[in-house]
Design an enzyme around this catalytic site. Structure first.
Site, PDB file in Angstrom:
ATOM      1  N   HIS A 140      77.639   5.640 -16.757  1.00 22.40           N
ATOM      2  CA  HIS A 140      76.902   6.897 -16.917  1.00 22.40           C
ATOM      3  C   HIS A 140      77.773   7.872 -17.726  1.00 22.40           C
ATOM      4  O   HIS A 140      79.007   7.739 -17.756  1.00 22.40           O
ATOM      5  CB  HIS A 140      76.602   7.509 -15.548  1.00 22.40           C
ATOM      6  CG  HIS A 140      75.519   6.798 -14.788  1.00 22.40           C
ATOM      7  ND1 HIS A 140      74.943   7.324 -13.655  1.00 22.40           N
ATOM      8  CD2 HIS A 140      74.900   5.604 -14.997  1.00 22.40           C
ATOM      9  CE1 HIS A 140      74.016   6.493 -13.206  1.00 22.40           C
ATOM     10  NE2 HIS A 140      73.979   5.436 -13.990  1.00 22.40           N
ATOM     11  N   GLU A 178      78.771  10.888 -17.173  1.00 25.19           N
ATOM     12  CA  GLU A 178      79.807  11.617 -16.423  1.00 25.19           C
ATOM     13  C   GLU A 178      81.040  10.749 -16.175  1.00 25.19           C
ATOM     14  O   GLU A 178      82.181  11.204 -16.319  1.00 25.19           O
ATOM     15  CB  GLU A 178      79.270  12.096 -15.069  1.00 25.19           C
ATOM     16  CG  GLU A 178      78.066  13.027 -15.152  1.00 25.19           C
ATOM     17  CD  GLU A 178      76.749  12.254 -15.028  1.00 25.19           C
ATOM     18  OE1 GLU A 178      76.555  11.239 -15.736  1.00 25.19           O
ATOM     19  OE2 GLU A 178      75.901  12.690 -14.224  1.00 25.19           O
ATOM     20  N   CYS A 189      73.890  11.715 -10.384  1.00 20.24           N
ATOM     21  CA  CYS A 189      73.545  10.802  -9.283  1.00 20.24           C
ATOM     22  C   CYS A 189      74.687  10.807  -8.269  1.00 20.24           C
ATOM     23  O   CYS A 189      75.728  11.439  -8.484  1.00 20.24           O
ATOM     24  CB  CYS A 189      73.295   9.390  -9.818  1.00 20.24           C
ATOM     25  SG  CYS A 189      74.814   8.510 -10.281  1.00 20.24           S
ATOM     26  N   CYS A 213      78.119   9.669  -9.672  1.00 19.20           N
ATOM     27  CA  CYS A 213      78.765  10.636 -10.565  1.00 19.20           C
ATOM     28  C   CYS A 213      79.210  11.878  -9.813  1.00 19.20           C
ATOM     29  O   CYS A 213      80.269  12.440 -10.110  1.00 19.20           O
ATOM     30  CB  CYS A 213      77.830  10.974 -11.720  1.00 19.20           C
ATOM     31  SG  CYS A 213      77.577   9.551 -12.811  1.00 19.20           S
TER      32      CYS A 213
END
Lengths: 152, 152
Positions: free
Chosen positions: B56, B58, B86, B89
């Site tokens: 992801h 992040e 999420c 993260c």
């Protein structure tokens, strides 16, 4: 995989990895990912030495496993971790659609999110099976000894 | 950094990255990490193309930032993300001791853990400041357009 003997077999592998972390002065946590009775990835905590906040054993093992099977979904996989995963690692386990989480020592802190609550409330339609307490004593001893040595 | 104009400036940078993700057929999310008014790391979601569950925006930005400052603690840093992070993260943001999270579009799902609740209950003695709704419309449009195109 549903019997205790199998769980203990793979947790012992994770424990060996945790000891490798300890030898490098890392918080001793190890993780092993198994599919169809075969270890497809394993790792130990490298946060301190590599100086990266995300380099927990579980994240490193999941990344290795994804690269190995060339898929961001690890369907049918079981992850064995010596310690109950933190929020980040729980999120990664769920994002990767890992089927079963088996951990050794639990973390019990007031009001802290447990692995169970995170799994239930992560917002993904994914049912994670969680098994806890496998080789719990050995797993927690490793960590508590590490921190008591640090304090001295 | 506390004023809206600054927030919007860096969120626009994160939006540019989200558009790069979209161009590669990824869920369009971008992240930028800022310290002392300087962008020290940035990334966009690469999960689909790289086939790794943890890739992801992040996580990738945090890993870059840690490697850049050679520290697993990103004290004094602000992370700008186009979408509310999420669970994974959020955990990474907290593990990295990031000081402030600024996100664009929120995720509101019944009973799903919000970034606020995760920050409060992650079990680390770390106070994360959270700012939401910066360029929210642009950020959420990108994502909803992506998914509606996927459905067609």
């Amino acid at each position: 995989m549903t019997n205790t003997q199998d769980y203990e077999f793979y947790m012992d592998k994770a424990l060996e990895l945790a000891k490798k972390a300890r030898a490098k002065d890392e918080v001793p946590v190890g993780a092993v990912i198994v599919r169809d009775g075969k270890i497809i990835a394993s790792a130990f905590n490298k946060r301190q030495n590599r100086r990266v906040a995300t380099y927990h054993a579980e994240i490193l093992a999941i990344e290795k496993a994804c690269k190995k099977v060339k898929d961001f979904r690890l369907n049918g996989c079981t992850i064995f971790v010596t310690l109950e995963p933190c929020v980040m690692c729980m999120g990664a386990i769920i994002n990767a659609r890992i089927e079963t989480l088996v951990f050794g020592a639990g973390i019990n802190k007031d009001n802290t999110l447990s692995s169970k609550e995170i799994a239930e409330r992560a917002g993904l339609n994914h049912n994670l099976k969680i098994v806890s307490g496998i080789r719990a004593k050995k797993c927690s001893m490793l960590v508590s000894e590490y921190f008591s040595q640090k304090r001295n």
